[in-house]
Design an enzyme around this catalytic site. Structure first.
Site, short mmCIF file in Angstrom:
data_model
loop_
_atom_site.label_atom_id
_atom_site.label_comp_id
_atom_site.label_asym_id
_atom_site.label_seq_id
_atom_site.Cartn_x
_atom_site.Cartn_y
_atom_site.Cartn_z
N THR A 17 -23.52 8.71 -9.57
CA THR A 17 -24.35 9.52 -8.60
C THR A 17 -24.48 8.81 -7.36
O THR A 17 -24.79 9.46 -6.31
CB THR A 17 -25.58 9.75 -9.11
OG1 THR A 17 -26.22 8.47 -9.58
CG2 THR A 17 -25.64 10.66 -10.60
N ARG A 21 -20.88 1.16 -8.90
CA ARG A 21 -21.53 0.15 -9.18
C ARG A 21 -21.14 -0.69 -10.46
O ARG A 21 -20.81 -0.11 -11.52
CB ARG A 21 -22.80 0.44 -9.50
CG ARG A 21 -23.50 1.10 -8.28
CD ARG A 21 -25.04 1.52 -8.55
NE ARG A 21 -25.71 1.92 -7.41
CZ ARG A 21 -26.79 2.43 -7.15
NH1 ARG A 21 -27.56 2.40 -8.27
NH2 ARG A 21 -27.13 3.29 -6.22
N SER A 112 -28.19 -0.71 -4.68
CA SER A 112 -29.58 -0.02 -4.56
C SER A 112 -30.67 -0.84 -5.20
O SER A 112 -30.71 -2.07 -4.62
CB SER A 112 -29.50 1.39 -5.05
OG SER A 112 -30.91 2.02 -4.94
N HIS A 113 -31.26 -0.35 -6.05
CA HIS A 113 -32.48 -1.15 -6.64
C HIS A 113 -31.99 -2.02 -7.70
O HIS A 113 -32.86 -2.68 -8.45
CB HIS A 113 -33.39 -0.16 -7.41
CG HIS A 113 -32.78 0.77 -8.45
ND1 HIS A 113 -31.85 1.75 -7.87
CD2 HIS A 113 -32.94 0.94 -9.51
CE1 HIS A 113 -31.52 2.53 -8.97
NE2 HIS A 113 -32.09 1.93 -9.99
N LYS A 125 -20.45 2.59 -1.86
CA LYS A 125 -20.62 4.10 -1.87
C LYS A 125 -20.06 4.69 -0.36
O LYS A 125 -20.23 3.96 0.61
CB LYS A 125 -22.24 4.40 -1.60
CG LYS A 125 -22.52 5.86 -1.53
CD LYS A 125 -23.84 6.13 -2.05
CE LYS A 125 -24.79 5.86 -0.79
NZ LYS A 125 -26.09 6.39 -0.88
N ASP A 273 -36.95 -0.70 -1.90
CA ASP A 273 -36.01 -1.47 -2.75
C ASP A 273 -34.83 -2.19 -2.05
O ASP A 273 -34.77 -2.42 -0.83
CB ASP A 273 -35.51 -0.23 -3.87
CG ASP A 273 -34.41 0.74 -2.90
OD1 ASP A 273 -34.70 0.87 -1.78
OD2 ASP A 273 -33.69 1.10 -3.75
N ASP A 275 -31.82 -1.55 -0.87
CA ASP A 275 -30.99 -0.92 -0.06
C ASP A 275 -32.00 0.03 1.00
O ASP A 275 -31.71 0.67 1.99
CB ASP A 275 -29.76 -0.15 -0.30
CG ASP A 275 -30.12 1.11 -0.93
OD1 ASP A 275 -31.16 1.09 -1.79
OD2 ASP A 275 -29.28 2.23 -0.93
N ASP A 277 -33.95 2.54 0.46
CA ASP A 277 -34.05 4.19 0.34
C ASP A 277 -35.03 4.71 -0.57
O ASP A 277 -35.53 5.79 -0.79
CB ASP A 277 -32.82 4.74 -0.05
CG ASP A 277 -32.10 4.51 -1.49
OD1 ASP A 277 -32.61 3.64 -2.02
OD2 ASP A 277 -31.13 4.89 -1.73
N ARG A 278 -35.62 3.73 -1.38
CA ARG A 278 -36.89 4.11 -2.21
C ARG A 278 -38.20 3.51 -1.97
O ARG A 278 -38.40 2.73 -0.95
CB ARG A 278 -36.54 3.70 -3.62
CG ARG A 278 -35.17 4.13 -4.37
CD ARG A 278 -35.05 3.56 -5.77
NE ARG A 278 -33.64 4.00 -6.27
CZ ARG A 278 -33.49 4.75 -7.31
NH1 ARG A 278 -34.41 4.70 -8.29
NH2 ARG A 278 -32.37 5.13 -7.53
N THR A 340 -30.28 15.55 -10.40
CA THR A 340 -30.57 14.12 -10.03
C THR A 340 -29.73 13.61 -9.14
O THR A 340 -28.27 13.83 -9.27
CB THR A 340 -30.90 13.25 -11.15
OG1 THR A 340 -31.89 13.76 -11.71
CG2 THR A 340 -30.99 11.87 -10.38
N GLU A 360 -38.22 11.78 -8.50
CA GLU A 360 -39.37 11.10 -9.09
C GLU A 360 -38.84 9.61 -9.25
O GLU A 360 -39.65 8.60 -9.67
CB GLU A 360 -39.42 11.60 -10.68
CG GLU A 360 -38.09 11.56 -11.41
CD GLU A 360 -37.46 10.37 -11.83
OE1 GLU A 360 -38.35 9.42 -12.17
OE2 GLU A 360 -36.34 10.17 -11.82
N SER A 361 -37.58 9.19 -8.91
CA SER A 361 -37.06 7.92 -8.88
C SER A 361 -37.45 7.28 -7.73
O SER A 361 -36.80 6.30 -7.28
CB SER A 361 -35.56 7.77 -9.19
OG SER A 361 -34.86 8.52 -8.46
N LYS A 372 -32.30 9.37 1.10
CA LYS A 372 -33.97 9.30 0.83
C LYS A 372 -34.16 8.00 1.67
O LYS A 372 -33.18 7.14 2.06
CB LYS A 372 -34.20 8.87 -0.51
CG LYS A 372 -33.19 7.97 -1.26
CD LYS A 372 -33.72 8.03 -2.90
CE LYS A 372 -32.76 7.35 -3.58
NZ LYS A 372 -31.34 7.67 -3.80
N ARG A 492 -33.52 8.12 -19.81
CA ARG A 492 -34.65 8.00 -19.22
C ARG A 492 -35.40 9.59 -19.72
O ARG A 492 -34.59 10.41 -20.17
CB ARG A 492 -34.34 8.57 -17.57
CG ARG A 492 -33.77 7.53 -17.06
CD ARG A 492 -33.87 7.57 -15.42
NE ARG A 492 -33.10 6.53 -14.65
CZ ARG A 492 -33.24 5.58 -14.24
NH1 ARG A 492 -34.20 4.89 -14.75
NH2 ARG A 492 -32.43 4.62 -13.64
#
Length: 539
Positions: A17, A21, A112-113, A125, A273, A275, A277-278, A340, A360-361, A372, A492
């Site tokens: 997604t 990775r 990312s995270h 990405k 996080d 990168d 974005d969160r 998602t 929600e993440s 995001k 999840r």
């Protein structure tokens, strides 16, 4: 001089997604990164003479792969590469840069995270010209190309100095090294009322988690907004994130949570996080779930200059709670439920059908970029606090009194054996038709399905996006496997219970969801399939 290097395909380069990775050791295999980058370039149309943005979150292997990507871009016909100084670009800043420079796209080097370091994770990405993640049609084409690739092209030249601002040349291609923070910070200053935030006298703690947002947060919060020096914790990006797991949740940002629950807590606490974005939002004595944060931001967005004209629509991922839907209904605007993955919001944003989106993440953002954006969410909260003079807790209580409360949690079972996780989902899907009408404790199933999404802008269909089990009264459980890990599988489980404005709005979340937790295990056989009796992370 351009070299053509013979190679053989790898079979495991299917993007998830958020790109490809894997563990660092996987990317360090001969030609592994080069194969994937060449496959991206082979799929991209119109690259001759175009501009490409390259940057990453500073994790281990970032600089090495950026050097290869620059030399490969030169060999594949790009006219210009724009790269953040030191290889640094947060994901939202990269999206902004792609859009502002009219680039054909960008390579974002991040996981990312996920943790960083020699024994941890790395990722690549590709973002398209709108600044957003490549849609499935492109990532599928990239994967197909990885299975047949037999050579890649690279300029035989020394690596570019990416620590010095300015321009240089590689095999006839211009390489421009830029300040990674300035353009993004300027954008934030246009969207939000910085003078009002400065004048509000708020106190704040922000944890950058030794990740990419440190330099951005210092510039924006401490320099431009005047928060005290030291407001930004763990501000220096490190290749291994200082040993932190740079995921802004209540487990990995526990020190921030504890500080915000203390009697002398500042007014506002937040984190971002790996990168950038969160986001994590915590007021003095109160944690705001990402689902509630999306709804509360949407309900108050007009208080910020960039959103004073109102919202065109609100979009949320399917596992995200329905709290934002109630805000959309009150505002008389559309609410969209997507799979998602931020790429599904891109079409809605480009079509002008939505203004604010969220997952929600811990991902929230708007039409200012096509990713995001953690710092954006923090700044919108600060703008709301400054404009209203209310605390985070007061904003939350007023919101629930108006709209009701969606008690919500996500339970993550990490590193589950992939075969066991697949068997759980397979058995769950096979049982969907038998679930309606069945009782689980005090809960009765009214509907169960495997979520599929039909994009209203292009009619494309994305199936098998997660299993939904809906109960009488509006409660639900959602099951899905995450595509953001690098080893094993992450199951999840999303739990949601709606209480109307006349219901109990101040209860403890765990107590309100206990019957749903039991029902989820009974329906999916989590313990039976995985051997796990409790989740690894609850958010």
């Amino acid at each position: 001089m351009i070299e053509t290097v013979a190679t053989t395909p790898y079979s495991d380069q299917k993007p998830g997604t958020s790109g490809l990775r894997k563990k660092v050791r996987v990317f360090q295999q001969p030609h592994y990164a080069e194969n994937f980058i060449q496959s991206v370039f082979d799929v991209v149309e119109g690259k001759a003479g175009a501009t490409l943005v390259i940057g990453g979150d500073g994790r281990f292997l970032n600089r090495e792969v950026i050097g290869k990507a620059i030399r490969m871009a030169a060999a594949n016909g790009f006219a210009r590469v724009v790269v953040g100084q030191g290889g640094i670009l947060s994901t939202p800043a990269a999206s902004n840069l792609v859009r502002r420079r009219g680039a054909i796209g960008g390579l974002i080097l991040s996981a990312s995270h996920n943790p960083g370091g020699p024994d941890e994770d790395f990722g690549i990405k590709y973002n398209i010209a709108n600044g957003g993640p490549a849609p499935e049609a492109i990532t599928d084409a990239i994967f197909r190309r990885t299975t047949t690739l037999d050579n890649y092209r690279i300029a035989a030249a020394p690596d570019v100095d990416i620590d010095t601002l300015g321009t240089s040349e590689v095999a006839g291609m211009t390489v421009e090294v830029i300040d990674p923070v300035a353009d993004y910070a300027d954008l934030m200053e246009r969207l939000f009322d910085f003078p009002a935030i400065r004048a509000a006298g708020l106190s704040m703690a922000f944890d950058a988690m030794s990740a990419v947002t440190g330099p951005y947060a210092v510039e924006i919060f401490e320099r431009r907004l005047g928060f005290a020096p030291g407001t930004v914790r763990n501000a220096v990006p490190l290749e291994d994130f200082g040993g932190h797991h740079p995921d802004p949740n209540l487990v990995h940002a526990r020190a921030l949570y504890d500080a915000m629950m203390a009697p002398d807590a500042p007014d506002f606490g937040a984190a971002s996080d790996g990168d950038g974005d969160r986001n994590l939002i915590i007021g003095r004595g109160i944690f705001i779930t990402p689902s509630d944060s999306l709804a509360m931001l949407a309900a108050n967005a007009q208080l910020a200059p960039g959103y004073a004209v109102g919202l065109r629509g609100i979009a949320r991922s399917m596992p995200t709670s329905a709290a934002a839907d109630r805000v959309a209904a009150a505002l008389g605007i559309p609410a969209f439920e997507t799979p998602t993955g931020w790429k599904f919001f891109g079409n809605l944003l480009d079509a002008g059908m939505a203004t604010i989106c969220g997952e929600e993440s811990a991902g929230t953002g708007s039409d200012h970029v096509r990713e995001k954006d953690g710092l954006w969410a923090v700044l919108l909260w600060l703008n709301i606090l400054a404009a209203t003079g209310r605390s985070v807790a007061e904003i939350a209580r007023e919101h629930w009194t108006r709209f009701g409360r969606n008690y919500y949690a996500r339970h993550d079972y990490e590193g589950v054996d992939s075969a066991a996780a697949d068997a759980l989902m397979r058995d769950l899907r096979a049982a969907l038709d038998t679930l309606p009408g069945r009782g689980f404790g005090a809960l009765t199933v009214v509907e169960a399905d495997d979520f599929a999404y039909r994009d209203p802008t292009d009619a494309s269909v994305s199936a098998h996006q997660g299993v939904r089990v809906l109960f009488e009264g509006g409660s639900r459980v959602v099951f899905r496997l995450s595509g953001t890990g690098t080893s094993g599988a992450t199951l999840r489980v999303y739990l949601e219970r709606y209480e109307p404005p006349v219901g109990d709005l101040a209860a403890e979340t765990g107590a309100m969801l206990a019957d749903l937790v039991a029902a989820a295990d009974a329906i999916a056989g989590i313990t039976r399939h995985t051997g796990r009796t409790a989740p690894d992370v609850i958010t």
